[in-house]
Design a protein around this motif. Structure first.
Motif, mmCIF file in Angstrom:
data_model
loop_
_atom_site.group_PDB
_atom_site.id
_atom_site.type_symbol
_atom_site.label_atom_id
_atom_site.label_comp_id
_atom_site.label_asym_id
_atom_site.label_seq_id
_atom_site.Cartn_x
_atom_site.Cartn_y
_atom_site.Cartn_z
ATOM 1 N N VAL A 201 0.868 -1.177 0.000
ATOM 2 C CA VAL A 201 0.000 0.000 0.000
ATOM 3 C C VAL A 201 0.905 1.228 0.000
ATOM 4 O O VAL A 201 1.770 1.366 0.871
ATOM 5 C CB VAL A 201 -0.927 0.008 1.241
ATOM 6 C CG1 VAL A 201 -1.914 1.164 1.155
ATOM 7 C CG2 VAL A 201 -1.683 -1.308 1.359
ATOM 8 N N ASN A 202 0.726 2.080 -0.992
ATOM 9 C CA ASN A 202 1.626 3.222 -1.176
ATOM 10 C C ASN A 202 1.604 4.142 0.053
ATOM 11 O O ASN A 202 0.550 4.680 0.409
ATOM 12 C CB ASN A 202 1.184 3.999 -2.421
ATOM 13 C CG ASN A 202 2.195 5.050 -2.814
ATOM 14 O OD1 ASN A 202 3.031 5.453 -2.009
ATOM 15 N ND2 ASN A 202 2.138 5.488 -4.057
ATOM 16 N N PRO A 203 2.748 4.345 0.709
ATOM 17 C CA PRO A 203 2.739 5.182 1.924
ATOM 18 C C PRO A 203 2.772 6.675 1.603
ATOM 19 O O PRO A 203 2.474 7.492 2.459
ATOM 20 C CB PRO A 203 4.037 4.771 2.624
ATOM 21 C CG PRO A 203 4.953 4.364 1.516
ATOM 22 C CD PRO A 203 4.081 3.794 0.435
ATOM 23 N N CYS A 254 -2.833 3.209 -11.436
ATOM 24 C CA CYS A 254 -1.938 4.349 -11.622
ATOM 25 C C CYS A 254 -1.602 4.986 -10.264
ATOM 26 O O CYS A 254 -2.498 5.290 -9.477
ATOM 27 C CB CYS A 254 -2.651 5.346 -12.527
ATOM 28 S SG CYS A 254 -1.782 6.881 -12.682
ATOM 29 N N GLY A 255 -0.320 5.156 -10.007
ATOM 30 C CA GLY A 255 0.111 5.785 -8.756
ATOM 31 C C GLY A 255 0.165 4.831 -7.575
ATOM 32 O O GLY A 255 0.405 5.250 -6.444
ATOM 33 N N ALA A 256 -0.042 3.538 -7.820
ATOM 34 C CA ALA A 256 -0.063 2.570 -6.713
ATOM 35 C C ALA A 256 1.327 2.343 -6.117
ATOM 36 O O ALA A 256 1.448 1.914 -4.969
ATOM 37 C CB ALA A 256 -0.646 1.248 -7.196
ATOM 38 N N GLY A 257 2.352 2.595 -6.900
ATOM 39 C CA GLY A 257 3.716 2.399 -6.387
ATOM 40 C C GLY A 257 4.471 1.284 -7.091
ATOM 41 O O GLY A 257 5.458 0.771 -6.575
ATOM 42 N N LYS A 258 4.039 0.922 -8.307
ATOM 43 C CA LYS A 258 4.678 -0.179 -9.036
ATOM 44 C C LYS A 258 6.129 0.127 -9.350
ATOM 45 O O LYS A 258 7.020 -0.697 -9.140
ATOM 46 C CB LYS A 258 3.917 -0.463 -10.346
ATOM 47 C CG LYS A 258 2.461 -0.793 -10.169
ATOM 48 C CD LYS A 258 1.777 -1.019 -11.488
ATOM 49 C CE LYS A 258 1.646 0.226 -12.353
ATOM 50 N NZ LYS A 258 0.768 1.270 -11.774
ATOM 51 N N THR A 259 6.363 1.344 -9.890
ATOM 52 C CA THR A 259 7.721 1.701 -10.317
ATOM 53 C C THR A 259 8.667 1.702 -9.123
ATOM 54 O O THR A 259 9.771 1.154 -9.187
ATOM 55 C CB THR A 259 7.714 3.104 -10.974
ATOM 56 O OG1 THR A 259 6.661 3.124 -11.934
ATOM 57 C CG2 THR A 259 9.022 3.418 -11.638
ATOM 58 N N GLU A 260 8.199 2.290 -8.012
ATOM 59 C CA GLU A 260 9.051 2.340 -6.813
ATOM 60 C C GLU A 260 9.321 0.927 -6.303
ATOM 61 O O GLU A 260 10.453 0.587 -5.944
ATOM 62 C CB GLU A 260 8.379 3.170 -5.708
ATOM 63 C CG GLU A 260 8.189 4.637 -6.059
ATOM 64 C CD GLU A 260 9.501 5.358 -6.350
ATOM 65 O OE1 GLU A 260 10.452 5.188 -5.570
ATOM 66 O OE2 GLU A 260 9.581 6.066 -7.370
ATOM 67 N N THR A 261 8.282 0.109 -6.291
ATOM 68 C CA THR A 261 8.440 -1.267 -5.808
ATOM 69 C C THR A 261 9.450 -2.024 -6.671
ATOM 70 O O THR A 261 10.311 -2.746 -6.147
ATOM 71 C CB THR A 261 7.074 -1.998 -5.815
ATOM 72 O OG1 THR A 261 6.163 -1.226 -5.027
ATOM 73 C CG2 THR A 261 7.164 -3.383 -5.242
ATOM 74 N N ALA A 304 4.133 9.781 -13.337
ATOM 75 C CA ALA A 304 3.455 8.614 -13.924
ATOM 76 C C ALA A 304 4.221 8.075 -15.131
ATOM 77 O O ALA A 304 4.641 8.828 -16.003
ATOM 78 C CB ALA A 304 2.044 9.006 -14.336
ATOM 79 N N SER A 305 4.381 6.762 -15.164
ATOM 80 C CA SER A 305 5.044 6.124 -16.308
ATOM 81 C C SER A 305 4.060 6.049 -17.466
ATOM 82 O O SER A 305 2.896 5.712 -17.260
ATOM 83 C CB SER A 305 5.469 4.699 -15.963
ATOM 84 O OG SER A 305 6.119 4.661 -14.726
ATOM 85 N N ARG A 306 4.561 6.346 -18.665
ATOM 86 C CA ARG A 306 3.704 6.213 -19.864
ATOM 87 C C ARG A 306 4.102 4.987 -20.656
ATOM 88 O O ARG A 306 3.813 4.887 -21.824
ATOM 89 C CB ARG A 306 3.840 7.449 -20.746
ATOM 90 C CG ARG A 306 3.570 8.750 -20.055
ATOM 91 C CD ARG A 306 2.187 8.768 -19.423
ATOM 92 N NE ARG A 306 1.924 10.044 -18.812
ATOM 93 C CZ ARG A 306 1.430 11.101 -19.429
ATOM 94 N NH1 ARG A 306 1.135 11.029 -20.688
ATOM 95 N NH2 ARG A 306 1.227 12.222 -18.780
HETATM 96 N N1 ATP Z 1 7.373 2.362 -1.170
HETATM 97 C C1 ATP Z 1 7.219 3.676 -1.278
HETATM 98 N N2 ATP Z 1 7.739 4.500 -0.340
HETATM 99 C C2 ATP Z 1 7.572 5.839 -0.441
HETATM 100 N N3 ATP Z 1 6.894 6.448 -1.429
HETATM 101 C C3 ATP Z 1 6.360 5.671 -2.390
HETATM 102 C C4 ATP Z 1 6.493 4.249 -2.376
HETATM 103 N N4 ATP Z 1 5.860 3.754 -3.452
HETATM 104 C C5 ATP Z 1 5.372 4.809 -4.111
HETATM 105 N N5 ATP Z 1 5.659 5.966 -3.482
HETATM 106 C C6 ATP Z 1 5.272 7.347 -3.895
HETATM 107 O O1 ATP Z 1 4.193 7.257 -4.810
HETATM 108 C C7 ATP Z 1 4.527 7.861 -6.053
HETATM 109 C C8 ATP Z 1 3.923 7.068 -7.186
HETATM 110 O O2 ATP Z 1 4.552 5.793 -7.225
HETATM 111 P P1 ATP Z 1 4.919 5.077 -8.615
HETATM 112 O O3 ATP Z 1 5.380 6.081 -9.616
HETATM 113 O O4 ATP Z 1 5.809 3.942 -8.298
HETATM 114 O O5 ATP Z 1 3.491 4.554 -9.034
HETATM 115 P P2 ATP Z 1 3.140 3.668 -10.313
HETATM 116 O O6 ATP Z 1 2.227 2.580 -9.841
HETATM 117 O O7 ATP Z 1 4.359 3.244 -11.028
HETATM 118 O O8 ATP Z 1 2.313 4.716 -11.147
HETATM 119 P P3 ATP Z 1 2.063 4.795 -12.749
HETATM 120 O O9 ATP Z 1 1.320 3.565 -13.145
HETATM 121 O O10 ATP Z 1 1.233 6.028 -12.896
HETATM 122 O O11 ATP Z 1 3.398 4.922 -13.380
HETATM 123 C C9 ATP Z 1 6.047 7.917 -6.065
HETATM 124 O O12 ATP Z 1 6.504 8.993 -6.834
HETATM 125 C C10 ATP Z 1 6.400 8.069 -4.612
HETATM 126 O O13 ATP Z 1 6.304 9.433 -4.222
#
Ligand code: ATP
Length: 341
Positions: A201-203, A254-261, A304-306
């Motif tokens: 869960v995105n913090p 979108c914005g769930a935190g996939k890229t960061e994870t 956001a990743s495109r």
């Molecule tokens: N584990 C984490 N710790 C701290 N912040 C986080 C974490 N995961 C995500 N975030 C925050 O949430 C934002 C969005 O996360 P991220 O870009 O990974 O989402 P995404 O699922 O890849 O979105 P999209 O599909 O739009 O590309 C990040 O820029 C960051 O600020």
């Protein structure tokens, strides 16, 4: 007949295949490994159980009994076939098994239930009385509400609040899952498990659980708390033990935190397979370059990743990173389209 929606990964792989078919490729990436047998557990009926109480205590027809048995529990069958571990004491549990299909038991024992409030909000409380299809519930905030019995779900005992694996919940219904994730999230425990699946869960803040000490703890198996490091560690170990490629599939809205994870997973794998510093650096810094070209701000995510991304990390037999290959594909979903007016 069952039909399954195609995942974004499958769509991405198809578009890559199509692109490779259209163009004469200068470089052919190594073939993807065949998909390994999933170790994920098939989700049981409890996930989709409808809340129907045995109000009158009579047996009813077969369909009714099937419905009742999928609802208020029956986490273990009376024949002793154990579904999942539970912290309940056995004597108490046997009694629950005999009686927990009956709404009267929840009233008598003042057991907590979840009831759906207007606008889909869940509130917990205890049932005061019931008549026909309606029940009166005393909410935790001391309000009394009358709700349809079909909008009530059994709640888990407080001892189960915050369990790190949702499979350990006695009642696996929507409000119980949401409550558990919320409970953990409030304590900065952003990761939970659902069997073999990791839920993040995105913090939206720095939770300080990715430092060197955490990497070391997961490498040494000093902790078993759900974490993306634990997932990457399992994948690495299974690859080393079985000699079979492993996949981590990261999905979410979108914005769930996939890229960061994904970046944290790569960071951990680079640490595990550390050997060639240059390759490790290139691998970790590639995200930054890709994001510079392929990301943009949207209403839901500033970064956001495109594009979709398939990252292959190659390891030697000794477990050192020997190379990596990143493929991207165009990926535009509704949430990632910015409109300018
Ligand atoms: N584990 C984490 N710790 C701290 N912040 C986080 C974490 N995961 C995500 N975030 C925050 O949430 C934002 C969005 O996360 P991220 O870009 O990974 O989402 P995404 O699922 O890849 O979105 P999209 O599909 O739009 O590309 C990040 O820029 C960051 O600020």
């Amino acid at each position: 007949m069952l039909s399954f929606a195609r995942t974004s990964l499958e769509e991405m792989l198809d578009s890559l295949r199509q692109r490779d078919g259209d163009e004469t490729p200068k470089y052919l990436p190594p073939a993807l490994p065949s998909r390994p047998q999933s170790k994920a557990r098939v989700i049981t009926r409890r996930w989709t159980a409808q809340p129907i109480f045995n109000v009158d205590g009579e047996d009813g027809d077969v369909e009714d009994r099937v419905k009742r048995n999928t609802l208020w529990g029956n986490k273990r069958r009376k024949d002793g076939n154990v579904d999942s571990p539970s912290p309940y004491n056995l004597e108490e549990e046997t009694r629950v098994l005999e009686e927990n299909d009956n709404i009267g038991y929840f009233i008598e024992k003042k057991l907590r239930v979840w009831c759906r409030q207007p606008r889909g909000v869940w509130a917990s409380g205890t049932i005061e009385s019931t008549s026909g299809e309606e029940s009166v519930v005393s909410l935790d905030n001391e309000n009394l509400v009358e709700v349809s019995t079909s909008h009530l779900f059994p709640a888990n005992p407080e001892i189960l609040d915050g369990v790190d694996d949702l499979m350990h919940l006695s009642y696996l219904n929507e409000p119980s899952v949401l409550h558990n994730l919320k409970y953990r999230y409030a304590r900065d425990m952003i990761y939970s498990k659902a069997g073999a699946i990791l839920i993040a869960v995105n913090p939206f803040k720095d939770v300080e659980i990715y430092g060197k000490d955490f990497v070391t703890a997961y490498k040494r198996k000093a902790t078993s708390s759900p974490h993306v490091f634990a997932l990457a560690d399992t994948a690495f170990n299974e690859m080393m033990n079985d000699g079979v490629s492993q996949s981590l599939i990261i999905s979410g809205e979108c914005g769930a935190g996939k890229t960061e994870t994904a970046k944290f997973a790569m960071q951990y794998l680079a640490d595990l397979g550390g050997g060639n510093v240059e390759i490790d650096c290139r691998l970790l810094q590639s995200s930054c370059i890709l994001e510079a070209f392929g990301n943009a701000k949207t209403s839901r995510n500033d970064n956001a990743s495109r594009f979709g991304k398939l990252v292959e990390i190659h390891f030697t037999e000794l477990g050192e990173i020997s190379g990596a290959n990143i493929q991207t594909c165009k990926h535009v979903e509704e949430g990632n389209i910015a409109t300018i007016t």
